[in-house]
Write a protein that holds these residues in place. Structure first.
Motif, short mmCIF file in Angstrom:
data_model
loop_
_atom_site.label_atom_id
_atom_site.label_comp_id
_atom_site.label_asym_id
_atom_site.label_seq_id
_atom_site.Cartn_x
_atom_site.Cartn_y
_atom_site.Cartn_z
N UNK A 156 0.83 -1.20 0.00
CA UNK A 156 0.00 0.00 0.00
C UNK A 156 0.87 1.26 0.00
N UNK A 157 0.29 2.34 -0.43
CA UNK A 157 0.98 3.63 -0.29
C UNK A 157 1.02 3.97 1.19
N UNK A 158 1.98 4.82 1.61
CA UNK A 158 2.03 5.19 3.03
C UNK A 158 0.71 5.73 3.56
N UNK A 159 0.03 6.59 2.79
CA UNK A 159 -1.24 7.17 3.25
C UNK A 159 -2.33 6.10 3.36
N UNK A 160 -2.38 5.19 2.39
CA UNK A 160 -3.37 4.10 2.44
C UNK A 160 -3.12 3.22 3.66
N UNK A 161 -1.87 2.92 3.89
CA UNK A 161 -1.54 2.05 5.02
C UNK A 161 -1.93 2.69 6.34
N UNK A 162 -1.63 3.97 6.47
CA UNK A 162 -1.97 4.65 7.72
C UNK A 162 -3.48 4.71 7.92
N UNK A 163 -4.22 5.04 6.87
CA UNK A 163 -5.68 5.13 6.99
C UNK A 163 -6.27 3.80 7.39
N UNK A 164 -5.79 2.71 6.79
CA UNK A 164 -6.31 1.38 7.11
C UNK A 164 -5.93 0.97 8.53
N UNK A 184 -12.19 8.72 11.28
CA UNK A 184 -11.62 9.27 10.05
C UNK A 184 -11.25 10.74 10.21
N UNK A 185 -12.02 11.47 11.01
CA UNK A 185 -11.71 12.89 11.19
C UNK A 185 -10.31 13.08 11.79
N UNK A 186 -9.92 12.16 12.69
CA UNK A 186 -8.60 12.26 13.30
C UNK A 186 -7.52 11.73 12.35
N UNK A 192 -2.87 12.44 7.70
CA UNK A 192 -2.49 12.30 6.29
C UNK A 192 -2.63 13.60 5.52
N UNK A 193 -3.24 14.61 6.15
CA UNK A 193 -3.38 15.90 5.49
C UNK A 193 -4.40 15.92 4.38
N UNK A 195 -9.93 10.52 3.05
CA UNK A 195 -9.32 9.52 3.92
C UNK A 195 -10.14 8.24 3.92
N UNK A 196 -11.46 8.36 3.87
CA UNK A 196 -12.31 7.17 3.74
C UNK A 196 -11.99 6.40 2.47
N UNK A 197 -11.75 7.12 1.38
CA UNK A 197 -11.40 6.48 0.12
C UNK A 197 -10.06 5.75 0.23
N UNK A 198 -9.10 6.35 0.92
CA UNK A 198 -7.82 5.69 1.13
C UNK A 198 -8.01 4.35 1.85
N UNK A 199 -8.78 4.40 2.93
CA UNK A 199 -9.02 3.18 3.71
C UNK A 199 -9.79 2.15 2.90
N UNK A 200 -10.74 2.60 2.09
CA UNK A 200 -11.54 1.68 1.28
C UNK A 200 -10.66 0.95 0.26
#
Length: 320
Positions: free
Chosen positions: A153-161, A171-173, A178-179, A185-190
């Motif tokens: 995963x990308x770093x941002x995807x990994x962090x969101x998941x 998700x707000x936090x 991830x900025x 951020x929901x899309x990253x996690x999805x």
């Protein structure tokens, strides 16, 4: 939130709170406050280490991230921190995100020329049960198959998941780390969730059944029994290593026969708590395989051969 979501069960049982009895924040200010802050940090250390390990795939790097979080906390004005656990989780998330991005920047090979995946650091233990130190390591680990997928995963995807799906951070936090907006951020996690579900299936629960399937695989590999290998492999089996990814029972079986010599020196072990095999040659660890067994067949094989990943692993428990 009340600020107590990140308290340990022991703290909740004792009636502690992130907010003092008169509405004042705990753990800041005087030298005594610094000592209290250190104690409160230690109460959260295990959770922070678990977050960092899932983010980084390395216990050593996870410990470095947690130590950096403490340094940042000790230098910060915490008088307005209501939720210390949330503050620390966010801090560790940012540190790990920076470490992941730095890791990608340092990589010399272009991504499109990397046929395999970056293999995480495995945690080994004997199949007969771990000693207290190994138990502590296993308690802080997750299946190697999941960690391998997280490495893709990308770093941002990994962090969101990791933060949202594994540790229930809103998700707000996560978005502040991830900025991005909460919706992005929901899309990253999805996206990450779909990759994880496809690459890290849930293994059969019965360890004896898992072991029987893996033993049959090793016996067939030693004997060069192609049909026997295909019989214990899922038709869509995936074998992953730093050298590449192989899919399909026929291709994986052919590869297993090619490396039958390693199967001959294989010894059973638990790899991140799941059934696995380690290869020893002249007392030196040369390979490690972790198996995901689904419905009585091997669905995923994760292989670690990189010397830098194997050098620091303790295999003294295999001496017996």
């Amino acid at each position: 939130m009340s600020g107590d979501e990140f308290l340990t069960p022991e703290e909740k049982a004792e009636g502690k709170s992130e907010v003092g009895p008169e509405g004042k924040r705990n753990g800041s200010g005087s030298a005594g406050g610094t000592e209290i802050l250190a104690l409160r940090f230690e109460a959260h250390r295990a959770r922070l280490r678990a977050v960092a390990h899932r983010m980084l795939g390395s216990l050593a790097e996870a410990d470095d991230a947690v130590q950096e979080a403490w340094l940042r906390l000790s230098r910060s004005d915490t008088s307005e921190v209501v939720n210390l656990g949330g503050w620390l989780t966010t801090a560790v998330g940012r540190i790990c995100l920076d470490m992941l991005r730095s890791r990608r920047t340092r990589r010399e090979e272009p991504l499109d020329e990397q046929p395999g995946v970056r293999m995480p650091e495995p945690v080994l233990a004997p199949v007969t049960g771990a000693d207290p130190e190994q138990e502590a390591l296993l308690a802080d680990s997750v299946g190697l198959a999941l960690l391998v997928v997280l490495e893709t995963l990308s770093p941002a995807e990994r962090l969101a998941f990791v933060l949202h799906d594994l540790f229930a951070v809103p998700f707000e936090e996560v978005a502040t780390v991830v900025g991005r907006s909460p919706a992005a951020t929901r899309q990253l996690a999805s996206r990450a969730r779909r990759r994880v579900q496809g690459g890290a299936p849930a293994s059969d629960a019965d360890p004896d059944r898992q072991r029987a399937v893996v033993d049959a695989f090793l016996a067939a590999a030693r004997d060069g029994d192609f049909d026997g290998l295909v019989a214990v492999l899922d038709p869509d089996v995936v074998a992953r290593s730093g050298a590449g990814v192989t899919t399909g029972a026929a291709a994986v079986a052919s590869g297993a026969i090619t490396f039958g010599r390693l199967a001959a020196v294989g010894r059973p072990a638990l790899v991140n708590g799941a059934v696995g095999v380690v290869g020893l040659m002249e007392g030196r660890l040369v390979s490690m395989l972790s198996f995901t067994v689904v419905h009585g067949r091997i669905a995923v094989i994760d292989i670690v051969r990189e010397p830098e990943r194997l050098a620091g692993l303790d295999v003294t428990f295999l001496d017996g």
